[in-house]
Design a protein around this motif. Structure first.
Motif, PDB file in Angstrom:
ATOM      1  N   ALA A  75       0.830  -1.209   0.000  1.00  0.00           N
ATOM      2  CA  ALA A  75       0.000   0.000   0.000  1.00  0.00           C
ATOM      3  C   ALA A  75       0.865   1.260   0.000  1.00  0.00           C
ATOM      4  O   ALA A  75       0.602   2.204  -0.766  1.00  0.00           O
ATOM      5  N   LEU A  76       1.891   1.298   0.838  1.00  0.00           N
ATOM      6  CA  LEU A  76       2.795   2.457   0.869  1.00  0.00           C
ATOM      7  C   LEU A  76       3.484   2.641  -0.477  1.00  0.00           C
ATOM      8  O   LEU A  76       3.619   3.765  -0.971  1.00  0.00           O
ATOM      9  N   LEU A  79       0.861   3.936  -3.172  1.00  0.00           N
ATOM     10  CA  LEU A  79       0.514   5.344  -2.985  1.00  0.00           C
ATOM     11  C   LEU A  79       1.694   6.257  -3.308  1.00  0.00           C
ATOM     12  O   LEU A  79       1.529   7.331  -3.886  1.00  0.00           O
ATOM     13  N   SER A  80       2.898   5.832  -2.921  1.00  0.00           N
ATOM     14  CA  SER A  80       4.084   6.647  -3.200  1.00  0.00           C
ATOM     15  C   SER A  80       4.400   6.650  -4.692  1.00  0.00           C
ATOM     16  O   SER A  80       4.799   7.675  -5.242  1.00  0.00           O
ATOM     17  N   ARG A  84       0.074   9.717  -4.604  1.00  0.00           N
ATOM     18  CA  ARG A  84      -1.268   9.978  -4.075  1.00  0.00           C
ATOM     19  C   ARG A  84      -1.347   9.835  -2.554  1.00  0.00           C
ATOM     20  O   ARG A  84      -2.395   9.538  -2.019  1.00  0.00           O
ATOM     21  N   TRP A  85      -0.253  10.038  -1.853  1.00  0.00           N
ATOM     22  CA  TRP A  85      -0.298   9.858  -0.404  1.00  0.00           C
ATOM     23  C   TRP A  85      -1.145  10.920   0.283  1.00  0.00           C
ATOM     24  O   TRP A  85      -1.578  10.720   1.393  1.00  0.00           O
ATOM     25  N   GLU A  86      -1.406  12.037  -0.375  1.00  0.00           N
ATOM     26  CA  GLU A  86      -2.243  13.061   0.245  1.00  0.00           C
ATOM     27  C   GLU A  86      -3.692  12.614   0.371  1.00  0.00           C
ATOM     28  O   GLU A  86      -4.478  13.227   1.082  1.00  0.00           O
ATOM     29  N   LEU A  87      -4.063  11.531  -0.283  1.00  0.00           N
ATOM     30  CA  LEU A  87      -5.421  10.997  -0.178  1.00  0.00           C
ATOM     31  C   LEU A  87      -5.661  10.249   1.127  1.00  0.00           C
ATOM     32  O   LEU A  87      -6.807   9.982   1.477  1.00  0.00           O
ATOM     33  N   VAL A  88      -4.606   9.914   1.835  1.00  0.00           N
ATOM     34  CA  VAL A  88      -4.745   9.178   3.089  1.00  0.00           C
ATOM     35  C   VAL A  88      -5.008  10.187   4.203  1.00  0.00           C
ATOM     36  O   VAL A  88      -4.172  11.054   4.466  1.00  0.00           O
ATOM     37  N   GLY A  92      -1.382  11.340   5.304  1.00  0.00           N
ATOM     38  CA  GLY A  92      -0.852  11.900   4.067  1.00  0.00           C
ATOM     39  C   GLY A  92       0.001  13.126   4.287  1.00  0.00           C
ATOM     40  O   GLY A  92       0.998  13.334   3.592  1.00  0.00           O
ATOM     41  N   TRP A  95       3.696  11.926   5.613  1.00  0.00           N
ATOM     42  CA  TRP A  95       4.061  10.723   4.864  1.00  0.00           C
ATOM     43  C   TRP A  95       5.455  10.206   5.202  1.00  0.00           C
ATOM     44  O   TRP A  95       5.673   9.003   5.295  1.00  0.00           O
TER      45      TRP A  95
END
Length: 175
Positions: A75-76, A79-80, A84-88, A92, A95
């Motif tokens: 998952a990390l 997203l990286s 798109r880590w700002e969606l968490v 986010g 991060w």
């Protein structure tokens, strides 16, 4: 009868369109991206080796720990890679700290425990490694899993130290 043209009213504003999904290639070339690829490959080798052979007792925990950390790492990484880590929610914006805690607490901690368990099981089965032993032997499977787990724990340690060094330099991004 003459037809009149419909009024030219602009369409109502909709939701803002997000950028298209594209790979964050700089992440793939970064030390953290390369370490994540190694963690995913060796982590999969660990849990596939354990799951493909008969296991009992504490090996259940080792398998659970390896699969849990592997899925979180996937998952990390995803997203990286997509940026798109700002969606968490909540994580986010933190991060780098999220990656740091994941690597040092979960990655190193759980893989070290799983490696110890599989090493102990390999030691218990070392008698079947003798020449002339004709029964099915799990020694090599447990030893292989233990070696993969140890190398994976080291990769998590290296990526955790990389994130820690970036954090100490007051950098907030993972690259």
């Amino acid at each position: 009868m003459a037809r009149t043209a419909p009024p030219t009213v602009p369409p109502p504003p909709g939701l803002p369109v997000r950028g298209s999904f594209s790979l964050h290639r700089a992440y793939l070339r970064s030390p953290l991206g390369l370490l994540r690829l190694g963690q995913l490959a060796l982590g999969a080798a660990f849990w596939v080796t354990v799951a493909a052979h008969k296991y009992e007792g504490a090996a259940h925990f080792a398998l659970f720990a390896a699969v849990l950390v592997w899925l979180l790492t996937l998952a990390l990484f995803g997203l990286s890679l997509l940026g798109r880590w700002e969606l968490v929610p909540w994580l986010g914006s933190r991060w780098l700290l999220t990656n740091l805690v994941h690597d040092l607490a979960l990655g190193v901690g759980l893989y070290a425990a799983a490696t110890g368990i599989m090493g102990h099981k390999a030691k218990q089965r070392s008698f079947c490694n003798l020449p002339g032993y004709s029964q099915h032997c799990l020694y090599s499977a447990y030893l292989s899993a233990s070696i993969c787990g140890g190398i994976t724990a080291c990769l998590y340690l290296f990526s955790g130290l990389y994130c820690l060094s970036r954090r100490c330099q007051d950098q907030r991004d993972i690259i």
